[in-house]
Motif scaffolding. Structure first.
Motif, short mmCIF file in Angstrom:
data_model
loop_
_atom_site.label_atom_id
_atom_site.label_comp_id
_atom_site.label_asym_id
_atom_site.label_seq_id
_atom_site.Cartn_x
_atom_site.Cartn_y
_atom_site.Cartn_z
N GLY A 378 -9.37 23.40 4.20
CA GLY A 378 -9.85 22.69 5.37
C GLY A 378 -9.46 23.39 6.66
O GLY A 378 -8.73 24.38 6.65
N GLN A 379 -9.96 22.88 7.77
CA GLN A 379 -9.65 23.45 9.07
C GLN A 379 -8.27 23.04 9.55
O GLN A 379 -7.78 23.56 10.55
N ARG A 380 -7.64 22.09 8.88
CA ARG A 380 -6.30 21.61 9.23
C ARG A 380 -5.60 21.17 7.95
O ARG A 380 -6.26 20.98 6.92
N PRO A 381 -4.28 21.03 7.97
CA PRO A 381 -3.60 20.51 6.78
C PRO A 381 -3.91 19.03 6.58
O PRO A 381 -4.18 18.31 7.55
N PHE A 382 -3.86 18.59 5.34
CA PHE A 382 -4.06 17.17 5.01
C PHE A 382 -2.92 16.72 4.10
O PHE A 382 -2.79 17.20 2.97
N ASN A 383 -2.10 15.82 4.61
CA ASN A 383 -0.97 15.28 3.87
C ASN A 383 -1.32 13.86 3.43
O ASN A 383 -1.62 13.01 4.27
N TYR A 384 -1.28 13.59 2.13
CA TYR A 384 -1.69 12.29 1.61
C TYR A 384 -0.50 11.39 1.27
O TYR A 384 -0.62 10.45 0.47
N ALA A 385 0.66 11.66 1.87
CA ALA A 385 1.83 10.82 1.60
C ALA A 385 1.56 9.36 1.96
O ALA A 385 2.10 8.44 1.33
N GLY A 386 0.73 9.15 2.98
CA GLY A 386 0.42 7.79 3.41
C GLY A 386 -0.25 6.95 2.35
O GLY A 386 -0.21 5.71 2.40
N GLY A 398 0.20 -0.93 -13.70
CA GLY A 398 0.23 -0.07 -14.88
C GLY A 398 1.12 1.14 -14.65
O GLY A 398 1.84 1.22 -13.66
N PRO A 399 1.12 2.11 -15.58
CA PRO A 399 1.98 3.28 -15.46
C PRO A 399 1.84 3.97 -14.10
O PRO A 399 0.72 4.17 -13.61
N ALA A 400 2.97 4.31 -13.51
CA ALA A 400 2.96 4.83 -12.14
C ALA A 400 2.15 6.11 -12.00
O ALA A 400 1.42 6.29 -11.01
N SER A 401 2.26 7.01 -12.97
CA SER A 401 1.56 8.29 -12.83
C SER A 401 0.04 8.11 -12.86
O SER A 401 -0.68 8.79 -12.13
N ILE A 402 -0.45 7.20 -13.68
CA ILE A 402 -1.90 6.97 -13.76
C ILE A 402 -2.39 6.27 -12.49
O ILE A 402 -3.42 6.64 -11.91
N ALA A 403 -1.65 5.27 -12.04
CA ALA A 403 -2.02 4.56 -10.82
C ALA A 403 -1.98 5.51 -9.63
O ALA A 403 -2.85 5.46 -8.74
N ALA A 404 -0.98 6.40 -9.59
CA ALA A 404 -0.87 7.36 -8.48
C ALA A 404 -2.01 8.37 -8.51
O ALA A 404 -2.57 8.74 -7.47
N ALA A 405 -2.39 8.82 -9.70
CA ALA A 405 -3.51 9.76 -9.83
C ALA A 405 -4.81 9.11 -9.33
O ALA A 405 -5.60 9.74 -8.61
N GLU A 406 -5.01 7.86 -9.69
CA GLU A 406 -6.21 7.14 -9.22
C GLU A 406 -6.20 7.01 -7.71
O GLU A 406 -7.24 7.17 -7.05
N ARG A 407 -5.04 6.76 -7.13
CA ARG A 407 -4.95 6.65 -5.67
C ARG A 407 -5.29 7.96 -4.99
O ARG A 407 -5.96 7.99 -3.96
N LEU A 408 -4.79 9.07 -5.55
CA LEU A 408 -5.09 10.38 -4.95
C LEU A 408 -6.59 10.65 -4.97
O LEU A 408 -7.16 11.15 -3.99
N LEU A 409 -7.23 10.36 -6.08
CA LEU A 409 -8.68 10.57 -6.17
C LEU A 409 -9.42 9.71 -5.14
O LEU A 409 -10.33 10.19 -4.45
N LYS A 410 -9.03 8.45 -5.02
CA LYS A 410 -9.69 7.56 -4.06
C LYS A 410 -9.42 8.00 -2.63
O LYS A 410 -10.31 7.92 -1.77
N GLN A 411 -8.19 8.47 -2.37
CA GLN A 411 -7.84 8.92 -1.02
C GLN A 411 -8.72 10.10 -0.62
O GLN A 411 -9.24 10.15 0.49
N HIS A 412 -8.87 11.07 -1.52
CA HIS A 412 -9.66 12.25 -1.18
C HIS A 412 -11.14 11.90 -1.07
O HIS A 412 -11.85 12.44 -0.20
N THR A 413 -11.60 11.00 -1.89
CA THR A 413 -12.99 10.55 -1.79
C THR A 413 -13.26 9.93 -0.43
O THR A 413 -14.29 10.19 0.21
N LEU A 414 -12.32 9.11 0.04
CA LEU A 414 -12.46 8.46 1.35
C LEU A 414 -12.49 9.48 2.48
O LEU A 414 -13.35 9.43 3.37
N VAL A 415 -11.57 10.45 2.45
CA VAL A 415 -11.50 11.44 3.52
C VAL A 415 -12.74 12.32 3.52
O VAL A 415 -13.28 12.65 4.58
N LEU A 416 -13.22 12.69 2.34
CA LEU A 416 -14.44 13.50 2.25
C LEU A 416 -15.63 12.79 2.87
O LEU A 416 -16.52 13.41 3.48
#
Length: 461
Positions: A378-386, A398-416
């Protein structure tokens, strides 16, 4: 992602300057980093205490991982020089003078220390630190050998200056010690109410306090040896040395965030008991129960804190900056482009696979594989800690790793959907459940990017 083949560095400013990496990893009963009390590091976020793995610990793990691979002829940086961060440059230089140029060891060490002191570096004052600089200096691994070669080739010139410098330095140290002793005696006399001891005439002058200035040619040669040159990891991670005013400092191309758990912290205090082998052997082979009367109990006991959890980790590579750093180090444009591409591949590899080594023998934590790695440009850094300010609750999510993976996918979909200065992502997983999640999104055509087969496919190069 956009592929760049020997593009000029300025081309990156149009959209692909930053490579953002995001990673989820799960540690089980481990302690990759700890504070001064041996406890897990933590902070409060989203109303809950989160376990933290510092960026400093991660960066060192990544940097040394890449250096060891390169020195072993492995990885994208196998053909390049790497750096080493140490306080032992005087020892390394002296060792090269002794081993490669047959100098007397005592003379070699005295010369090496004088040369580094002449630059502005200070050495320790305790018996075990007298030959160590007070600060760590990050420089190419062969810097000691380069300095030694110059010193040997210019032995007469160097010896003339170092002799004057060492004599003046020792005289100054003796004068300062005498002043301190005189001041201490005066304080003692005042405290005891006795007359102040008669002072001897002070024969020192202002000139006695000054030290011979290091000749320009020696200074330039040593600074050149310590300069980053083609040490790729210095160009990546940067360095700053305030002690040398004209030192070639480097603003690194990598930005790293602290890793933290996506859920509330989970710490345990693990009680351990260590056996005394000799005592147990005597007890097991005793012929009379009286012989074992004093053999009860463990050899030693204690507690160690351990953590368990899924962590979010983020880092970003400024792809323009790495090229500028390499050009500033003296590389030609085509050489810098080739080196920058190699550095990017190794950075992604190290980010994905390097683990801090703390307690590795008792927790096997260095064998952890990421649950998910996501990368995009990208033209700038993107930090998804939020995305993880609201902690994941495994009782409902449910399991934290699966829920976190789903959140990352949704976060990037939203930003895109809302921004044009960012690319679709590449995703890499080594986890069965996360792989199933990715397959589900691929089948539904809802994955905000493409699946990667290996770390090379996570780069923008």
């Amino acid at each position: 992602m956009t592929a760049l083949t020997h593009a000029s560095a300025s081309d990156l400013l149009t959209g692909d300057q930053y490579l953002s990496l995001h990673l989820l990893e799960t540690f089980t009963a481990a302690l990759p980093v700890r504070d001064e009390n041996g406890m897990p590091k933590a902070f409060v976020y989203g109303g809950d205490l989160r376990t933290m793995i510092t960026s400093q610990a991660r960066r060192r793990a990544e940097r040394t991982y890449s250096r060891e691979r390169a020195n072993a002829g492995q990885g994208a940086l196998a053909d390049y020089t790497m750096g080493i961060r140490t306080r032992e440059w005087a020892k390394l230089t002296a060792a090269a003078l002794s081993a490669e140029h047959a100098w007397d060891k005592t003379e070699a060490l005295a010369t090496a220390k004088a040369i580094l002191e002449g630059l502005g570096l200070k050495f320790g004052t305790k018996p075990n630190t007298l030959d160590l600089t007070q600060v760590l200096l990050f420089a190419p691994e062969d810097a000691g050998q380069v300095i030694a070669a110059y010193v040997h080739e210019n032995r007469d010139t160097v010896a003339a200056w170092t002799s004057d410098y060492i004599q003046a330095r020792d005289a100054k140290a003796a004068n300062e010690a005498a002043k301190k002793a005189k001041a201490a005696a005066a304080r003692k006399a005042k405290k005891d109410g006795t007359p102040t001891p008669e002072e001897a005439p002070d024969s020192s002058t202002g000139d006695d306090e000054s030290l011979p200035t290091q000749p320009k040619e020696i200074r330039e040669a040593v600074l050149t040896a310590l300069a980053p040159r083609d040490a790729i990891d210095i160009a990546l991670y940067g360095r700053f040395l305030a002690e040398i005013a004209d030192s070639p400092n480097v603003d690194g191309a990598i930005q790293s965030g602290h890793a933290f758990t996506v859920h509330a912290a989970e710490h345990i205090d693990d009680f351990y008991a260590a056996a005394d082998d000799a005592k147990l052997h005597r007890k097991e082979h005793a012929l009379d129960f009286l012989d074992t009367a004093d053999d009860a109990g463990a050899g030693t006991t204690g507690y160690q804190s351990l953590i368990t959890g899924t962590f979010y980790r983020h880092a970003v590579l400024d792809r323009y900056k790495i090229r500028m750093n390499l050009l500033a180090a003296g590389m030609k444009p085509d050489e810098a482009e080739t080196a920058a591409t190699a550095a990017e591949h190794e950075f992604v590899e190290a980010f994905t696979n390097a683990i801090p080594h703390a307690k590795k023998n008792t927790t096997a934590s260095t064998g952890v594989l990421p649950k998910l790695v996501m990368s995009f440009t990208g033209q700038r850094p993107f930090n998804y800690a939020g995305a993880f300010e609201k902690p994941i609750d495994e009782t409902t999510d449910g399991p934290a790793s699966i829920a976190a993976a789903e959140r990352l996918l949704k976060q990037h979909t939203l930003v895109l959907r809302k921004r044009t200065d960012i690319s679709p992502a590449s995703f890499l997983t080594y986890d069965l459940d996360v792989q199933e999640l990715l397959d589900t999104h691929i089948a539904a055509n809802t994955l905000p990017g493409t699946e990667a087969a290996n770390t090379d496919e996570l780069t923008g190069a």
